[in-house]
Design a protein around this motif. Structure first.
Motif, PDB file in Angstrom:
ATOM      1  N   GLN A 148       0.704   5.334   0.997  1.00 47.92           N
ATOM      2  CA  GLN A 148      -0.070   6.307   1.748  1.00 47.92           C
ATOM      3  C   GLN A 148       0.566   7.677   1.614  1.00 47.92           C
ATOM      4  O   GLN A 148       1.657   7.922   2.127  1.00 47.92           O
ATOM      5  CB  GLN A 148      -0.177   5.916   3.223  1.00 47.92           C
ATOM      6  CG  GLN A 148      -1.113   6.814   4.014  1.00 47.92           C
ATOM      7  CD  GLN A 148      -1.263   6.395   5.472  1.00 47.92           C
ATOM      8  OE1 GLN A 148      -0.365   5.799   6.053  1.00 47.92           O
ATOM      9  NE2 GLN A 148      -2.414   6.692   6.064  1.00 47.92           N
TER      10      GLN A 148
ATOM     11  N   GLY B 236      -1.620  12.434   4.985  1.00 50.87           N
ATOM     12  CA  GLY B 236      -2.987  12.763   5.349  1.00 50.87           C
ATOM     13  C   GLY B 236      -4.063  11.970   4.627  1.00 50.87           C
ATOM     14  O   GLY B 236      -5.255  12.219   4.825  1.00 50.87           O
ATOM     15  N   LYS B 237      -3.648  11.023   3.778  1.00 52.44           N
ATOM     16  CA  LYS B 237      -4.620  10.269   2.981  1.00 52.44           C
ATOM     17  C   LYS B 237      -4.734   8.815   3.456  1.00 52.44           C
ATOM     18  O   LYS B 237      -3.987   8.373   4.322  1.00 52.44           O
ATOM     19  CB  LYS B 237      -4.195  10.282   1.503  1.00 52.44           C
ATOM     20  CG  LYS B 237      -4.042  11.663   0.908  1.00 52.44           C
ATOM     21  CD  LYS B 237      -5.370  12.306   0.643  1.00 52.44           C
ATOM     22  CE  LYS B 237      -5.256  13.652  -0.047  1.00 52.44           C
ATOM     23  NZ  LYS B 237      -4.671  13.539  -1.406  1.00 52.44           N
ATOM     24  N   ARG B 238      -5.655   8.098   2.869  1.00 49.96           N
ATOM     25  CA  ARG B 238      -5.824   6.691   3.190  1.00 49.96           C
ATOM     26  C   ARG B 238      -4.780   5.850   2.469  1.00 49.96           C
ATOM     27  O   ARG B 238      -4.317   6.229   1.391  1.00 49.96           O
ATOM     28  CB  ARG B 238      -7.221   6.237   2.772  1.00 49.96           C
ATOM     29  CG  ARG B 238      -7.393   6.064   1.269  1.00 49.96           C
ATOM     30  CD  ARG B 238      -8.806   5.738   0.873  1.00 49.96           C
ATOM     31  NE  ARG B 238      -9.641   6.927   0.719  1.00 49.96           N
ATOM     32  CZ  ARG B 238     -10.921   6.897   0.401  1.00 49.96           C
ATOM     33  NH1 ARG B 238     -11.544   5.748   0.224  1.00 49.96           N
ATOM     34  NH2 ARG B 238     -11.608   8.010   0.267  1.00 49.96           N
ATOM     35  N   PRO B 239      -4.416   4.683   2.993  1.00 49.48           N
ATOM     36  CA  PRO B 239      -3.532   3.774   2.243  1.00 49.48           C
ATOM     37  C   PRO B 239      -4.272   3.244   1.018  1.00 49.48           C
ATOM     38  O   PRO B 239      -5.465   2.925   1.091  1.00 49.48           O
ATOM     39  CB  PRO B 239      -3.263   2.639   3.238  1.00 49.48           C
ATOM     40  CG  PRO B 239      -3.595   3.197   4.578  1.00 49.48           C
ATOM     41  CD  PRO B 239      -4.700   4.182   4.342  1.00 49.48           C
TER      42      PRO B 239
ATOM     43  N   TYR C  23       0.837  -1.184   0.000  1.00 49.08           N
ATOM     44  CA  TYR C  23       0.000   0.000   0.000  1.00 49.08           C
ATOM     45  C   TYR C  23       0.879   1.244   0.000  1.00 49.08           C
ATOM     46  O   TYR C  23       1.953   1.283   0.601  1.00 49.08           O
ATOM     47  CB  TYR C  23      -0.895   0.036   1.252  1.00 49.08           C
ATOM     48  CG  TYR C  23      -2.041  -0.941   1.231  1.00 49.08           C
ATOM     49  CD1 TYR C  23      -1.859  -2.274   1.602  1.00 49.08           C
ATOM     50  CD2 TYR C  23      -3.312  -0.532   0.842  1.00 49.08           C
ATOM     51  CE1 TYR C  23      -2.917  -3.169   1.590  1.00 49.08           C
ATOM     52  CE2 TYR C  23      -4.384  -1.421   0.832  1.00 49.08           C
ATOM     53  CZ  TYR C  23      -4.172  -2.733   1.206  1.00 49.08           C
ATOM     54  OH  TYR C  23      -5.230  -3.615   1.189  1.00 49.08           O
TER      55      TYR C  23
END
Lengths: 114, 114
Positions: free
Chosen positions: B38, B41-44, B36
């Motif tokens: 990331q 500040g964002k989602r994986p 993943y």
């Protein structure tokens, strides 16, 4: 297509206050659902997972709890928040059909406990 | 249970060079290995995954290799670009029809220098 929602987006709460974070998934049925916590600058810690309505498994003993009142709804709760509960809370879902192993993350809720 | 170690924790490369991130796992029953990305500040978000019945998988500038005997897998990014700067997480789990529990590495912060 599938979509995952989380709210609130950000939350500032005093120590000792209750907590309720919500996650909903659209466009799929009977997904596996997960709650993760990510402390600032750290990795992803699995907190809870669910394979169906009312079925919750806990990975880490703590003052948090989870519930799955509906097939596509997953809730993370606490009766009394601790400072150490601050972090980025991510909900994830996974299609249970064979060959679809990917976990997809929601946008997350950033929690600050003061 | 499964334990995943990820190295290095930080990596800085010049734009255009290659980057390699390595992970080792402990549970020989693990046979699904996602990576993943990331951003701050964002989602994986899943960038590539591999199952244990293959040794290598490529997707444009990204490749993953798996050595089941040695229990390690690696992410290779070629011709790096500034937008590759992010934190990368590896994970491992058994393939299962039940609840899939991913165990994540601690992450690698990749910085691409222009």
């Amino acid at each position: 297509s599938q979509t995952i929602h989380q709210w609130p987006v950000t939350l500032v709460q005093p120590v000792g206050s209750p907590l309720s974070l919500e996650c909903t998934v659209e466009g799929t049925s009977n997904p596996n659902l997960y709650w993760y916590r990510q402390a600032a600058g750290r990795g992803l810690q699995l907190l809870f997972y669910s394979v169906g309505i009312g079925q919750i498994s806990s990975e880490v003993p703590q003052n948090l709890s989870a519930s799955r009142p509906q097939d596509r709804q997953f809730i993370l709760s606490s009766k009394k928040l601790l400072l150490s509960d601050s972090g980025f809370y991510l909900c994830a879902w996974r299609d249970i059909r064979r060959g679809r192993e990917t976990q997809y993350f929601g946008p997350g809720t950033r929690l600050l406990v003061l | 249970g499964e334990n995943v170690e990820q190295h290095p924790s930080t990596l800085s490369v010049q734009e255009g060079d290659s980057a390699v991130i390595k992970c080792t796992y402990s549970d020989s029953a693990s046979n699904y290995f996602p990576w993943y990305k990331q951003e701050l500040g964002k989602r994986p978000q899943l960038i590539i995954d591999i199952r244990s019945n293959v040794g290598e998988k490529k997707d444009q500038r990204i490749a993953v290799t798996l050595n089941k005997t040695a229990k390690h897998f690696s992410l290779h990014i070629t011709e790096t670009q500034p937008e590759d700067s992010a934190v990368y997480f590896c994970a491992a789990s058994p393939l299962t029809q039940g609840a899939q529990k991913l165990v994540f590495g601690q992450g690698t912060r990749l910085t691409i220098n222009p």
